[in-house]
Design an enzyme around this catalytic site. Structure first.
Site, PDB file in Angstrom:
ATOM      1  N   SER A 124     -12.256  11.043  -6.950  1.00 51.44           N
ATOM      2  CA  SER A 124     -12.145  10.922  -5.239  1.00 51.44           C
ATOM      3  C   SER A 124     -13.313  11.783  -4.439  1.00 51.44           C
ATOM      4  CB  SER A 124     -10.710  11.754  -5.295  1.00 51.44           C
ATOM      5  OG  SER A 124     -10.790  12.119  -3.645  1.00 51.44           O
ATOM      6  N   TYR A 148      -5.360  19.714  -4.131  1.00 49.14           N
ATOM      7  CA  TYR A 148      -5.365  18.613  -5.326  1.00 49.14           C
ATOM      8  C   TYR A 148      -6.970  18.089  -5.256  1.00 49.14           C
ATOM      9  CZ  TYR A 148      -6.333  13.522  -5.276  1.00 49.14           C
ATOM     10  OH  TYR A 148      -7.289  12.081  -5.646  1.00 49.14           O
ATOM     11  N   LYS A 152      -9.902  17.242  -8.588  1.00 44.76           N
ATOM     12  CA  LYS A 152     -10.346  16.515  -9.556  1.00 44.76           C
ATOM     13  C   LYS A 152     -11.896  16.892  -9.548  1.00 44.76           C
ATOM     14  CE  LYS A 152      -7.963  13.418  -8.603  1.00 44.76           C
ATOM     15  NZ  LYS A 152      -7.205  12.209 -10.013  1.00 44.76           N
TER      16      LYS A 152
HETATM   17  P1  NAD Z   1      -0.231   6.476  -7.762  1.00 48.97           P
HETATM   18  O1  NAD Z   1       0.865   7.753  -7.574  1.00 48.97           O
HETATM   19  O2  NAD Z   1      -0.089   4.945  -7.124  1.00 48.97           O
HETATM   20  O3  NAD Z   1      -0.739   6.622  -8.853  1.00 48.97           O
HETATM   21  C1  NAD Z   1      -0.251   7.249  -9.878  1.00 48.97           C
HETATM   22  C2  NAD Z   1       0.306   7.078 -11.239  1.00 48.97           C
HETATM   23  O4  NAD Z   1       0.609   7.778 -12.352  1.00 48.97           O
HETATM   24  C3  NAD Z   1       1.963   6.965 -10.955  1.00 48.97           C
HETATM   25  O5  NAD Z   1       2.776   5.683 -11.336  1.00 48.97           O
HETATM   26  C4  NAD Z   1       2.835   7.366 -11.858  1.00 48.97           C
HETATM   27  O6  NAD Z   1       3.989   7.391 -12.019  1.00 48.97           O
HETATM   28  C5  NAD Z   1       2.094   8.000 -12.712  1.00 48.97           C
HETATM   29  N1  NAD Z   1       2.316   9.511 -13.095  1.00 48.97           N
HETATM   30  C6  NAD Z   1       2.202  11.127 -12.488  1.00 48.97           C
HETATM   31  N2  NAD Z   1       1.845  11.732 -12.936  1.00 48.97           N
HETATM   32  C7  NAD Z   1       2.202  11.163 -14.450  1.00 48.97           C
HETATM   33  C8  NAD Z   1       2.105  12.159 -15.292  1.00 48.97           C
HETATM   34  N3  NAD Z   1       2.221  13.402 -15.889  1.00 48.97           N
HETATM   35  N4  NAD Z   1       2.295  10.898 -16.860  1.00 48.97           N
HETATM   36  C9  NAD Z   1       2.332   9.650 -16.852  1.00 48.97           C
HETATM   37  N5  NAD Z   1       1.843   8.978 -15.198  1.00 48.97           N
HETATM   38  C10 NAD Z   1       2.301   9.776 -14.401  1.00 48.97           C
HETATM   39  O7  NAD Z   1      -1.772   6.826  -6.998  1.00 48.97           O
HETATM   40  P2  NAD Z   1      -2.497   5.907  -7.348  1.00 48.97           P
HETATM   41  O8  NAD Z   1      -3.422   5.356  -5.729  1.00 48.97           O
HETATM   42  O9  NAD Z   1      -2.503   5.201  -8.334  1.00 48.97           O
HETATM   43  O10 NAD Z   1      -4.235   6.511  -7.374  1.00 48.97           O
HETATM   44  C11 NAD Z   1      -4.533   6.866  -8.763  1.00 48.97           C
HETATM   45  C12 NAD Z   1      -5.637   7.739  -9.114  1.00 48.97           C
HETATM   46  O11 NAD Z   1      -6.543   7.380  -8.593  1.00 48.97           O
HETATM   47  C13 NAD Z   1      -4.586   8.836  -8.953  1.00 48.97           C
HETATM   48  O12 NAD Z   1      -5.376   9.824 -10.356  1.00 48.97           O
HETATM   49  C14 NAD Z   1      -5.486   9.215  -7.368  1.00 48.97           C
HETATM   50  O13 NAD Z   1      -5.755  10.555  -7.443  1.00 48.97           O
HETATM   51  C15 NAD Z   1      -6.401   8.811  -7.507  1.00 48.97           C
HETATM   52  N6  NAD Z   1      -7.067   8.324  -6.025  1.00 48.97           N
HETATM   53  C16 NAD Z   1      -6.698   7.461  -5.442  1.00 48.97           C
HETATM   54  C17 NAD Z   1      -6.872   7.622  -3.734  1.00 48.97           C
HETATM   55  C18 NAD Z   1      -5.769   6.912  -2.817  1.00 48.97           C
HETATM   56  O14 NAD Z   1      -6.362   7.598  -1.780  1.00 48.97           O
HETATM   57  N7  NAD Z   1      -5.328   6.494  -3.289  1.00 48.97           N
HETATM   58  C19 NAD Z   1      -8.465   8.638  -3.760  1.00 48.97           C
HETATM   59  C20 NAD Z   1      -9.212   8.822  -4.456  1.00 48.97           C
HETATM   60  C21 NAD Z   1      -8.586   8.899  -5.742  1.00 48.97           C
HETATM   61  N1  UFG Z   2      -5.047   9.257  10.670  1.00 46.35           N
HETATM   62  C1  UFG Z   2      -4.374   9.111  11.923  1.00 46.35           C
HETATM   63  N2  UFG Z   2      -2.808   8.753  12.065  1.00 46.35           N
HETATM   64  C2  UFG Z   2      -2.108   8.793  10.083  1.00 46.35           C
HETATM   65  C3  UFG Z   2      -2.830   8.764   9.836  1.00 46.35           C
HETATM   66  C4  UFG Z   2      -4.231   9.133   9.412  1.00 46.35           C
HETATM   67  O1  UFG Z   2      -5.011   8.516  12.837  1.00 46.35           O
HETATM   68  O2  UFG Z   2      -0.992   8.656  10.759  1.00 46.35           O
HETATM   69  C5  UFG Z   2      -6.522   9.145  10.387  1.00 46.35           C
HETATM   70  C6  UFG Z   2      -6.805  10.475  10.308  1.00 46.35           C
HETATM   71  O3  UFG Z   2      -7.451  10.939  11.110  1.00 46.35           O
HETATM   72  C7  UFG Z   2      -8.613   9.902   9.307  1.00 46.35           C
HETATM   73  C8  UFG Z   2      -8.559   8.344   9.086  1.00 46.35           C
HETATM   74  O4  UFG Z   2      -7.093   8.386   9.380  1.00 46.35           O
HETATM   75  O5  UFG Z   2      -9.484  10.259  10.142  1.00 46.35           O
HETATM   76  C9  UFG Z   2      -8.250   8.134   7.772  1.00 46.35           C
HETATM   77  O6  UFG Z   2      -7.402   9.688   6.893  1.00 46.35           O
HETATM   78  P1  UFG Z   2      -5.921   9.018   5.339  1.00 46.35           P
HETATM   79  O7  UFG Z   2      -5.099  10.039   5.127  1.00 46.35           O
HETATM   80  O8  UFG Z   2      -5.679   7.557   5.432  1.00 46.35           O
HETATM   81  O9  UFG Z   2      -6.807   9.183   4.042  1.00 46.35           O
HETATM   82  P2  UFG Z   2      -8.502  10.342   4.434  1.00 46.35           P
HETATM   83  O10 UFG Z   2      -9.851  10.385   4.428  1.00 46.35           O
HETATM   84  O11 UFG Z   2      -7.255  11.722   4.237  1.00 46.35           O
HETATM   85  O12 UFG Z   2      -7.782  10.638   2.620  1.00 46.35           O
HETATM   86  C10 UFG Z   2      -7.680  10.072   1.728  1.00 46.35           C
HETATM   87  C11 UFG Z   2      -6.554   9.995   0.288  1.00 46.35           C
HETATM   88  C12 UFG Z   2      -7.251  11.420  -0.143  1.00 46.35           C
HETATM   89  C13 UFG Z   2      -9.026  11.081  -0.761  1.00 46.35           C
HETATM   90  C14 UFG Z   2      -9.933  11.306   0.599  1.00 46.35           C
HETATM   91  C15 UFG Z   2     -11.009  10.672   0.143  1.00 46.35           C
HETATM   92  O13 UFG Z   2      -6.184  10.132   1.171  1.00 46.35           O
HETATM   93  O14 UFG Z   2      -6.314  11.752  -1.316  1.00 46.35           O
HETATM   94  O15 UFG Z   2      -9.259   9.429   0.795  1.00 46.35           O
HETATM   95  O16 UFG Z   2     -11.084  10.238  -1.345  1.00 46.35           O
HETATM   96  F1  UFG Z   2      -8.682  12.910  -1.133  1.00 46.35           F
END
Ligand code: NAD
Ligand code: UFG
Length: 339
Positions: A124, A148, A152
């Site tokens: 991330s 979190y 990572k």
């Molecule tokens: P998500 O929660 O939709 O998907 C994660 C999946 O992993 C879920 O289906 C959950 O049931 C499964 N899971 C969790 N713990 C588990 C375990 N111990 N064993 C087996 N399955 C398990 O999340 P996502 O948004 O699809 O994110 C996927 C990956 O990408 C994560 O590692 C997350 O940290 C990373 N990531 C996500 C974002 C974002 O904004 N969505 C940003 C940066 C990184």
């Molecule tokens: N925001 C609002 N109102 C809301 C939600 C968010 O104004 O109700 C604003 C936040 O302050 C920020 C922007 O919208 O300026 C984006 O916020 P998000 O929560 O959508 O995303 P972030 O960038 O804070 O975080 C995301 C993921 C994290 C990851 C990060 C960097 O949630 O897990 O991107 O990859 F670490």
């Protein structure tokens, strides 16, 4: 190639499964469904037009992983499984460390025992901490401000150590910026439990009339309109980035590689709300609220490394991100059958 997707039933995993199948690969999903619904698999199968193998299990179960890797003759693993909420991680650090760290160690042990040598890891942009300069390139210093983010960062460090010790391993850490949007079918997308923490799903629920207004967390940042700026990337582009990473590892062989997956463009909170209003035809009422603790003013990617080395760039724009989110909201979530 046959690819195991840990966390494959989740938001990014399910879209990546579609992209893999579309490119002629075979996807095997491995998920404990702690943050996804079982019926996502049927919807995914409707998109790809055939059955998709699913194993229900926890990545901390090394024995089960080993059996799946061996019996299914897996050639590569994409490791999505883990917990991902920044706020929750501060309240439940142990859950984050056991799920994310122990889960990864378990996977690495199972891969070593079975000779599977190719791994793509979901990292991330949070590993960059407070930006020292923009856009963020892969050489930007890393740090973490919450459990979190620390998982990572620690996983990236573990992978580097394991990669150094095992000359056969091919590892790609993909640093995602802000994944949003949904598959064009409206069948799969992001479906957070409860009130969304993230901006795009929150806005979608305001448009759907489930929430009254958007709270804009701070309008006094040093950004063009004072609101937070992020690099929103369409989840289908992100999914295609995983395909590019697998191809890269197959071509380039052993090593530990890191790539940003973003668009390189910053979008403010107000710009995203306006784009969503345009795409959905719904008003997005908004109120300025205090800054959210831990938020940075702006965060966007330098994308040249992925372009030049992976041959991958994001293609889909803000309108497509909003339209597809709205289609998923109205066609699937509002019908009560979310991902
Ligand atoms: P998500 O929660 O939709 O998907 C994660 C999946 O992993 C879920 O289906 C959950 O049931 C499964 N899971 C969790 N713990 C588990 C375990 N111990 N064993 C087996 N399955 C398990 O999340 P996502 O948004 O699809 O994110 C996927 C990956 O990408 C994560 O590692 C997350 O940290 C990373 N990531 C996500 C974002 C974002 O904004 N969505 C940003 C940066 C990184
Ligand atoms: N925001 C609002 N109102 C809301 C939600 C968010 O104004 O109700 C604003 C936040 O302050 C920020 C922007 O919208 O300026 C984006 O916020 P998000 O929560 O959508 O995303 P972030 O960038 O804070 O975080 C995301 C993921 C994290 C990851 C990060 C960097 O949630 O897990 O991107 O990859 F670490």
């Amino acid at each position: 190639m046959k690819v195991l997707l840990t966390g494959g039933a989740g938001y990014i995993g399910s879209h990546t499964a579609v992209a893999l199948c579309g490119a002629g690969h075979e996807a095997v999903l491995f998920d404990n469904f702690s943050n996804s619904r079982r019926d996502v698999v049927e919807r995914l199968e409707r998109i790809v037009g055939h059955r998709v193998a699913v194993v229900e299990g926890d990545v901390r179960d090394t024995g089960l992983l080993q059996r799946v890797l061996r019996d299914q003759e897996i050639g590569a693993v994409i490791h999505f499984a883990g917990l991902k909420s920044v706020g929750e991680s501060a309240e439940k650090p142990l859950e984050y460390y056991t799920n994310n760290l122990q889960g990864t160690l378990s996977l690495l042990a199972a891969m070593r025992a079975t000779g599977v040598d190719t791994l793509v890891f979901s990292s991330s942009a949070t590993v960059y901490g407070e930006p020292e300069y923009l856009p963020l390139d892969e050489a930007h210093p890393t740090s973490a401000t919450n459990p979190y983010g620390r998982t990572k960062l620690q996983i990236e460090e573990i992978l580097a150590d394991v990669g150094r010790a095992d000359a056969a391993l091919k590892i790609a850490c993909l640093r995602y910026f802000n994944p949003v949007g949904a598959h064009e079918s409206g069948l799969i997308g992001e479906s957070p439990n409860g009130i969304p923490n993230n901006l795009m799903p929150y806005i979608a629920q305001v448009a759907a009339g489930k929430l009254t207004h958007l709270n804009v967390f701070g309008a006094d940042y040093d950004t063009p309109d004072g609101t937070g700026v992020r690099d929103y990337i369409h989840v289908v582009d992100l999914a295609e980035g995983h395909l590019a990473a697998l191809e890269y590892l197959a071509e380039h062989g052993p090593g530990d590689y890191t790539f940003n997956l973003g668009t390189g463009h910053g979008t403010s909170v107000l710009q995203l709300a306006d784009a969503f209003a345009e795409a959905s035809g719904k008003a997005i009422p908004r109120k300025v609220a205090p800054r959210r603790p831990g938020d940075v003013a702006a965060c966007y990617a330098k994308t040249e490394k992925a372009r030049d080395e992976l041959g991958w760039t994001a293609k889909r724009g803000l309108a497509e991100m909003c339209e597809s989110t709205w289609r998923f909201q109205t066609q699937t979530l509002n019908q009560g059958t979310g991902a």
